[in-house]
Design a protein around this motif. Structure first.
Motif, PDB file in Angstrom:
ATOM      1  N   THR A 150      31.911  -4.068 -43.614  1.00  0.00           N
ATOM      2  CA  THR A 150      32.942  -3.874 -42.588  1.00  0.00           C
ATOM      3  C   THR A 150      32.750  -2.561 -41.846  1.00  0.00           C
ATOM      4  O   THR A 150      33.037  -2.465 -40.650  1.00  0.00           O
ATOM      5  CB  THR A 150      34.342  -3.921 -43.218  1.00  0.00           C
ATOM      6  OG1 THR A 150      34.515  -5.164 -43.907  1.00  0.00           O
ATOM      7  CG2 THR A 150      35.432  -3.778 -42.171  1.00  0.00           C
ATOM      8  N   ARG A 201      30.607  -3.038 -38.747  1.00  0.00           N
ATOM      9  CA  ARG A 201      31.002  -3.944 -37.666  1.00  0.00           C
ATOM     10  C   ARG A 201      31.592  -3.162 -36.498  1.00  0.00           C
ATOM     11  O   ARG A 201      32.104  -2.050 -36.665  1.00  0.00           O
ATOM     12  CB  ARG A 201      32.041  -4.952 -38.166  1.00  0.00           C
ATOM     13  CG  ARG A 201      31.593  -5.811 -39.324  1.00  0.00           C
ATOM     14  CD  ARG A 201      32.682  -6.814 -39.682  1.00  0.00           C
ATOM     15  NE  ARG A 201      32.389  -7.480 -40.940  1.00  0.00           N
ATOM     16  CZ  ARG A 201      31.579  -8.528 -41.057  1.00  0.00           C
ATOM     17  NH1 ARG A 201      30.990  -9.022 -39.976  1.00  0.00           N
ATOM     18  NH2 ARG A 201      31.352  -9.081 -42.236  1.00  0.00           N
ATOM     19  N   GLU A 207      34.126  -7.241 -32.739  1.00  0.00           N
ATOM     20  CA  GLU A 207      33.765  -8.288 -33.691  1.00  0.00           C
ATOM     21  C   GLU A 207      34.897  -8.544 -34.677  1.00  0.00           C
ATOM     22  O   GLU A 207      35.193  -9.698 -35.028  1.00  0.00           O
ATOM     23  CB  GLU A 207      32.492  -7.885 -34.431  1.00  0.00           C
ATOM     24  CG  GLU A 207      31.894  -8.980 -35.289  1.00  0.00           C
ATOM     25  CD  GLU A 207      30.566  -8.567 -35.888  1.00  0.00           C
ATOM     26  OE1 GLU A 207      30.122  -9.243 -36.831  1.00  0.00           O
ATOM     27  OE2 GLU A 207      29.989  -7.572 -35.412  1.00  0.00           O
ATOM     28  N   ARG A 231      37.632 -10.581 -33.101  1.00  0.00           N
ATOM     29  CA  ARG A 231      37.334 -12.010 -32.997  1.00  0.00           C
ATOM     30  C   ARG A 231      37.448 -12.720 -34.338  1.00  0.00           C
ATOM     31  O   ARG A 231      37.322 -13.942 -34.396  1.00  0.00           O
ATOM     32  CB  ARG A 231      35.928 -12.211 -32.431  1.00  0.00           C
ATOM     33  CG  ARG A 231      35.782 -11.774 -30.979  1.00  0.00           C
ATOM     34  CD  ARG A 231      34.503 -12.351 -30.363  1.00  0.00           C
ATOM     35  NE  ARG A 231      33.325 -11.997 -31.136  1.00  0.00           N
ATOM     36  CZ  ARG A 231      32.575 -10.912 -30.898  1.00  0.00           C
ATOM     37  NH1 ARG A 231      32.913 -10.077 -29.912  1.00  0.00           N
ATOM     38  NH2 ARG A 231      31.513 -10.669 -31.608  1.00  0.00           N
ATOM     39  N   ASN A 235      35.605 -12.074 -37.245  1.00  0.00           N
ATOM     40  CA  ASN A 235      34.392 -12.133 -38.064  1.00  0.00           C
ATOM     41  C   ASN A 235      34.504 -11.085 -39.164  1.00  0.00           C
ATOM     42  O   ASN A 235      34.098  -9.934 -39.002  1.00  0.00           O
ATOM     43  CB  ASN A 235      33.152 -11.884 -37.203  1.00  0.00           C
ATOM     44  CG  ASN A 235      31.862 -12.019 -38.018  1.00  0.00           C
ATOM     45  OD1 ASN A 235      31.875 -12.527 -39.133  1.00  0.00           O
ATOM     46  ND2 ASN A 235      30.761 -11.564 -37.445  1.00  0.00           N
ATOM     47  N   TYR A 236      35.074 -11.506 -40.298  1.00  0.00           N
ATOM     48  CA  TYR A 236      35.290 -10.583 -41.411  1.00  0.00           C
ATOM     49  C   TYR A 236      34.223 -10.690 -42.499  1.00  0.00           C
ATOM     50  O   TYR A 236      33.926  -9.703 -43.170  1.00  0.00           O
ATOM     51  CB  TYR A 236      36.662 -10.827 -42.046  1.00  0.00           C
ATOM     52  CG  TYR A 236      37.819 -10.609 -41.097  1.00  0.00           C
ATOM     53  CD1 TYR A 236      38.125  -9.342 -40.620  1.00  0.00           C
ATOM     54  CD2 TYR A 236      38.595 -11.680 -40.666  1.00  0.00           C
ATOM     55  CE1 TYR A 236      39.187  -9.143 -39.748  1.00  0.00           C
ATOM     56  CE2 TYR A 236      39.653 -11.490 -39.791  1.00  0.00           C
ATOM     57  CZ  TYR A 236      39.948 -10.217 -39.340  1.00  0.00           C
ATOM     58  OH  TYR A 236      40.997 -10.028 -38.462  1.00  0.00           O
ATOM     59  N   TRP A 237      33.676 -11.870 -42.709  1.00  0.00           N
ATOM     60  CA  TRP A 237      32.782 -12.084 -43.841  1.00  0.00           C
ATOM     61  C   TRP A 237      31.351 -12.397 -43.432  1.00  0.00           C
ATOM     62  O   TRP A 237      30.460 -12.342 -44.260  1.00  0.00           O
ATOM     63  CB  TRP A 237      33.317 -13.219 -44.734  1.00  0.00           C
ATOM     64  CG  TRP A 237      34.595 -12.866 -45.395  1.00  0.00           C
ATOM     65  CD1 TRP A 237      35.849 -13.249 -45.026  1.00  0.00           C
ATOM     66  CD2 TRP A 237      34.772 -12.005 -46.521  1.00  0.00           C
ATOM     67  NE1 TRP A 237      36.797 -12.701 -45.843  1.00  0.00           N
ATOM     68  CE2 TRP A 237      36.159 -11.927 -46.780  1.00  0.00           C
ATOM     69  CE3 TRP A 237      33.894 -11.286 -47.331  1.00  0.00           C
ATOM     70  CZ2 TRP A 237      36.675 -11.179 -47.825  1.00  0.00           C
ATOM     71  CZ3 TRP A 237      34.417 -10.533 -48.380  1.00  0.00           C
ATOM     72  CH2 TRP A 237      35.789 -10.487 -48.611  1.00  0.00           C
ATOM     73  N   GLY A 238      31.129 -12.735 -42.174  1.00  0.00           N
ATOM     74  CA  GLY A 238      29.761 -12.985 -41.741  1.00  0.00           C
ATOM     75  C   GLY A 238      28.985 -11.693 -41.577  1.00  0.00           C
ATOM     76  O   GLY A 238      29.546 -10.592 -41.583  1.00  0.00           O
ATOM     77  N   TRP A 239      27.667 -11.828 -41.430  1.00  0.00           N
ATOM     78  CA  TRP A 239      26.854 -10.632 -41.222  1.00  0.00           C
ATOM     79  C   TRP A 239      27.145 -10.060 -39.828  1.00  0.00           C
ATOM     80  O   TRP A 239      27.304 -10.808 -38.871  1.00  0.00           O
ATOM     81  CB  TRP A 239      25.371 -10.969 -41.346  1.00  0.00           C
ATOM     82  CG  TRP A 239      24.502  -9.753 -41.283  1.00  0.00           C
ATOM     83  CD1 TRP A 239      23.710  -9.348 -40.237  1.00  0.00           C
ATOM     84  CD2 TRP A 239      24.360  -8.751 -42.292  1.00  0.00           C
ATOM     85  NE1 TRP A 239      23.081  -8.171 -40.531  1.00  0.00           N
ATOM     86  CE2 TRP A 239      23.458  -7.765 -41.797  1.00  0.00           C
ATOM     87  CE3 TRP A 239      24.907  -8.578 -43.557  1.00  0.00           C
ATOM     88  CZ2 TRP A 239      23.099  -6.647 -42.531  1.00  0.00           C
ATOM     89  CZ3 TRP A 239      24.534  -7.462 -44.296  1.00  0.00           C
ATOM     90  CH2 TRP A 239      23.646  -6.516 -43.771  1.00  0.00           C
ATOM     91  N   GLU A 274      27.117  -8.939 -36.160  1.00  0.00           N
ATOM     92  CA  GLU A 274      26.268  -9.317 -35.033  1.00  0.00           C
ATOM     93  C   GLU A 274      25.586  -8.094 -34.430  1.00  0.00           C
ATOM     94  O   GLU A 274      24.426  -8.158 -34.018  1.00  0.00           O
ATOM     95  CB  GLU A 274      27.117 -10.028 -33.971  1.00  0.00           C
ATOM     96  CG  GLU A 274      27.785 -11.308 -34.474  1.00  0.00           C
ATOM     97  CD  GLU A 274      28.745 -11.883 -33.452  1.00  0.00           C
ATOM     98  OE1 GLU A 274      28.850 -11.285 -32.347  1.00  0.00           O
ATOM     99  OE2 GLU A 274      29.379 -12.928 -33.742  1.00  0.00           O
TER     100      GLU A 274
END
Length: 283
Positions: free
Chosen positions: A38, A41, A45, A48, A50-54, A56
């Motif tokens: 986190t 990030r 991001e 939007r 996106n807490y657990w994805g890699w 961007e």
């Protein structure tokens, strides 16, 4: 009576151990890994969802720069240093002398005094919150660095004394008797003979007490108000906004706050392990 060495386990047990250990370690480290990711990030991001994805786009430099510049994190760091270093030194110094006295000297009330040190470690710190806060107000120490130094030293000395007394008790008493016969004073016996022999234990205690004091949040919250004497554990909360929270900056601040404890452990790892195993075997 004792657990069998891994080499003597059955093949099925060893296989299950090798599989379950990495899984348990990953589950244990998952919260820290989530905070670390986190902190990389961007705010867009996170907005939007996106807490657990890699991530961007990696915002390593931007997030940690903002965490250091948008709030007085360096001031909180310095407060933590001013609180932790004197607390560690004072606790270990007092505990080493108290442990030496309890382990070497035979006097009336020795067992009772040692029992008080042991019992003090079982007192929940939460029940002392109101008396300690009132005492700091009466002494004029509230919202000062010295309040935290004083009370951390008082609370950690009991645990350190219990730890060191047991280590000193395992030393050959003949060394102390020989030094006394040669005319050495009690202070020289303590400083020249006992302290070098318990150096691994002192190193292990230094790592433990540093971690306890640096990571303390409870007493820092009770005995400070505002930014003047707040340590880093309380200061991370200043990264929160009034209406929204930049979790990437909070995570970056949390990682920065955890780095000194991790660094101290890795730097003292060899001494820490030696201190924990000191006196575990004979011969």
């Amino acid at each position: 009576m004792y657990p069998l060495p891994i080499e003597k386990w059955t093949p099925a047990s060893r296989t299950l151990y090798r599989i379950s250990l990495p899984i348990a370690l990953f589950i244990w480290l998952l919260p820290m890994l989530a905070v670390l990711v986190t902190s990389l990030r961007s705010a867009d991001e996170l907005a939007r969802g996106n807490y657990w994805g890699w991530p961007e786009h990696l915002s390593l430099i931007a997030n940690y720069r903002d965490a250091l510049t948008t709030s007085p994190v360096l001031h909180y760091f310095w407060n933590s240093v001013l609180i932790t270093v004197p607390s560690v030194l004072a606790s270990i110094a007092l505990a080493s002398m108290a442990g030496f006295a309890l382990a070497i000297y035979r006097f009336r009330g020795n067992a009772l005094l040692f029992a008080i040190f042991v019992a003090g470690n079982f007192v929940p710190v939460q029940i002392l919150m109101i008396p300690v806060r009132n005492l700091s107000l009466q002494l004029g120490l509230y919202n000062t660095v010295w309040a935290l130094v004083l009370f951390h030293t008082a609370f950690q000395t009991g645990f350190c004394t219990l730890f060191l007394r047991n280590f000193i008790k395992q030393l050959p008493f003949e060394l102390v008797e020989s030094a006394r016969i040669e005319g050495a004073s009690e202070w020289r016996v303590f400083h020249t003979i006992v302290l070098p022999l318990i150096r691994p234990a002192l190193a292990a205690l230094a790592v433990l007490v540093f971690t306890f004091v640096w990571n303390d949040y409870f007493w820092a919250l009770c005995l400070t108000q505002g930014d003047e004497a707040a340590p880093i554990t309380v200061g991370v909360a200043a990264l929160k906004g009034q209406w929204t929270t930049a979790w990437n900056l909070v995570s970056a601040g949390s990682i920065l706050a955890a780095l000194p404890s991790v660094a101290i452990f890795w730097a003292m790892q060899r001494h820490f392990v030696a201190g924990l195993t000191f006196g575990a075997t004979k011969g």
